[in-house]
Write a protein that holds these residues in place. Structure first.
Motif, PDB file in Angstrom:
ATOM      1  N   ARG A   1      14.376  -6.528   0.437  1.00 23.44           N
ATOM      2  CA  ARG A   1      13.199  -6.411  -0.313  1.00 23.44           C
ATOM      3  C   ARG A   1      12.997  -7.300  -1.550  1.00 23.44           C
ATOM      4  NH1 ARG A   1      10.434  -1.474  -0.222  1.00 23.44           N
ATOM      5  NH2 ARG A   1       8.784  -1.443  -1.595  1.00 23.44           N
ATOM      6  N   PHE A   2      11.925  -8.117  -1.855  1.00 19.86           N
ATOM      7  CA  PHE A   2      11.991  -8.986  -2.866  1.00 19.86           C
ATOM      8  C   PHE A   2      10.435  -9.189  -3.323  1.00 19.86           C
ATOM      9  CE2 PHE A   2      11.267 -11.334   1.001  1.00 19.86           C
ATOM     10  CZ  PHE A   2      10.023 -12.096   0.870  1.00 19.86           C
ATOM     11  N   GLU A   3      10.342  -9.568  -4.584  1.00 24.60           N
ATOM     12  CA  GLU A   3       9.002  -9.761  -5.113  1.00 24.60           C
ATOM     13  C   GLU A   3       8.585 -11.192  -5.253  1.00 24.60           C
ATOM     14  OE1 GLU A   3       8.746  -8.045  -9.108  1.00 24.60           O
ATOM     15  OE2 GLU A   3       9.694  -6.244  -8.644  1.00 24.60           O
ATOM     16  N   VAL A   4       7.303 -11.389  -4.940  1.00 22.39           N
ATOM     17  CA  VAL A   4       6.696 -12.707  -4.673  1.00 22.39           C
ATOM     18  C   VAL A   4       5.463 -12.847  -5.845  1.00 22.39           C
ATOM     19  CG1 VAL A   4       5.637 -14.210  -3.311  1.00 22.39           C
ATOM     20  CG2 VAL A   4       7.347 -12.649  -2.344  1.00 22.39           C
ATOM     21  N   ASP A   5       5.582 -13.675  -6.536  1.00 21.79           N
ATOM     22  CA  ASP A   5       4.406 -13.848  -7.682  1.00 21.79           C
ATOM     23  C   ASP A   5       3.371 -14.757  -6.794  1.00 21.79           C
ATOM     24  OD1 ASP A   5       5.434 -12.700  -9.634  1.00 21.79           O
ATOM     25  OD2 ASP A   5       6.542 -14.529 -10.458  1.00 21.79           O
ATOM     26  N   GLY A   6       2.189 -14.327  -6.776  1.00 25.19           N
ATOM     27  CA  GLY A   6       1.017 -15.265  -6.168  1.00 25.19           C
ATOM     28  C   GLY A   6       0.607 -14.450  -4.848  1.00 25.19           C
ATOM     29  N   LEU A   7       1.359 -13.687  -4.396  1.00 26.09           N
ATOM     30  CA  LEU A   7       1.056 -13.289  -2.955  1.00 26.09           C
ATOM     31  C   LEU A   7      -0.340 -12.540  -3.203  1.00 26.09           C
ATOM     32  CD1 LEU A   7       2.012 -12.801  -0.167  1.00 26.09           C
ATOM     33  CD2 LEU A   7       2.935 -10.506  -1.017  1.00 26.09           C
ATOM     34  N   VAL A   8      -1.236 -12.745  -2.305  1.00 26.64           N
ATOM     35  CA  VAL A   8      -2.551 -12.333  -2.374  1.00 26.64           C
ATOM     36  C   VAL A   8      -3.014 -11.402  -1.243  1.00 26.64           C
ATOM     37  CG1 VAL A   8      -5.176 -12.876  -2.734  1.00 26.64           C
ATOM     38  CG2 VAL A   8      -3.329 -14.158  -4.194  1.00 26.64           C
ATOM     39  N   ILE A   9      -3.468 -10.406  -1.275  1.00 27.51           N
ATOM     40  CA  ILE A   9      -3.933  -9.605   0.031  1.00 27.51           C
ATOM     41  C   ILE A   9      -5.358 -10.296   0.400  1.00 27.51           C
ATOM     42  CG2 ILE A   9      -4.640  -7.365   0.905  1.00 27.51           C
ATOM     43  CD1 ILE A   9      -1.895  -7.469   0.130  1.00 27.51           C
ATOM     44  N   PRO A  10      -5.767 -10.267   1.418  1.00 30.62           N
ATOM     45  CA  PRO A  10      -7.051 -10.932   1.985  1.00 30.62           C
ATOM     46  C   PRO A  10      -8.031  -9.963   1.491  1.00 30.62           C
ATOM     47  CG  PRO A  10      -5.596 -10.723   3.867  1.00 30.62           C
ATOM     48  CD  PRO A  10      -4.889 -10.181   2.739  1.00 30.62           C
ATOM     49  N   VAL A  11      -9.305 -10.340   1.080  1.00 31.51           N
ATOM     50  CA  VAL A  11     -10.571  -9.833   0.568  1.00 31.51           C
ATOM     51  C   VAL A  11     -10.840  -8.697   1.414  1.00 31.51           C
ATOM     52  CG1 VAL A  11     -12.762 -10.071  -0.116  1.00 31.51           C
ATOM     53  CG2 VAL A  11     -11.273 -11.716  -0.653  1.00 31.51           C
ATOM     54  N   ARG A  12     -10.758  -8.719   2.678  1.00 26.87           N
ATOM     55  CA  ARG A  12     -10.993  -7.892   3.803  1.00 26.87           C
ATOM     56  C   ARG A  12      -9.841  -6.808   3.880  1.00 26.87           C
ATOM     57  NH1 ARG A  12     -16.237  -7.415   5.107  1.00 26.87           N
ATOM     58  NH2 ARG A  12     -17.205  -9.621   5.057  1.00 26.87           N
ATOM     59  N   GLY A  13      -8.852  -6.819   3.109  1.00 28.78           N
ATOM     60  CA  GLY A  13      -7.679  -5.908   3.361  1.00 28.78           C
ATOM     61  C   GLY A  13      -6.982  -6.105   4.636  1.00 28.78           C
TER      62      GLY A  13
END
Length: 153
Positions: A18-30
């Motif tokens: 498990r790790f954290e990532v800055d800047g990870l973006v979920i797609p607009v459509r989920g």
């Protein structure tokens, strides 16, 4: 973000990290639960890890239209909650929509819509446990087509 990576060369053993990532973006459509086309690759100091499929992922929906109104709109008073939502991806009967409303309080409420309300609102069950409002869909809602009006007294 949970990622499984090979541990050693042969035999292949997987371990979950498990790790954290800055800047990870979920797609607009989920994303759908366990969506098959999600991959991850890593540039590591010991060499790159080529793209590998992520085999387990939660469903994350999104909305094209989000509107929230209160009547009366006064702090520390009971209010009716009015929402309008348009989903960016197919929402299916039985899907759960959770809405966090920090700062809102009130008694826990469990409400099941009657048949007329279910057909009008496409919601069969509402549960309030401060600060989370949980809605269960009574019917499918097509992506980018229908708005879901919700009125909760």
């Amino acid at each position: 973000l949970n990622v499984s990576m090979p541990q050693g060369l042969l035999p292949v053993v997987y371990t979950s990290i498990r790790f954290e990532v800055d800047g990870l973006v979920i797609p607009v459509r989920g994303i759908r639960q366990n969506q098959a086309n999600i991959q991850i690759e890593v540039v590591a100091s010991a060499g790159p890890i080529l793209p590998i499929a992520i085999t387990s992922s939660p469903a994350i929906g999104s909305f094209l239209t989000r509107e929230l109104r209160f009547s009366p709109a006064k702090a520390r008073e009971g209010t009716d909650l009015r929402m309008r939502l348009k989903v960016a991806m197919l929402a299916e009967q039985g899907d759960i929509i959770e809405i966090m409303l920090p700062g809102f309080t009130g008694d826990n409420t469990d409400f099941i819509f009657d048949r007329d309300e279910t057909s009008r609102f496409k919601i069969q069950h509402v549960y309030w446990a401060s600060p989370k409002l949980t809605l269960m869909l009574a019917d499918n809602i097509e992506a980018d087509e229908e708005e879901l009006p919700v009125v909760i007294p």
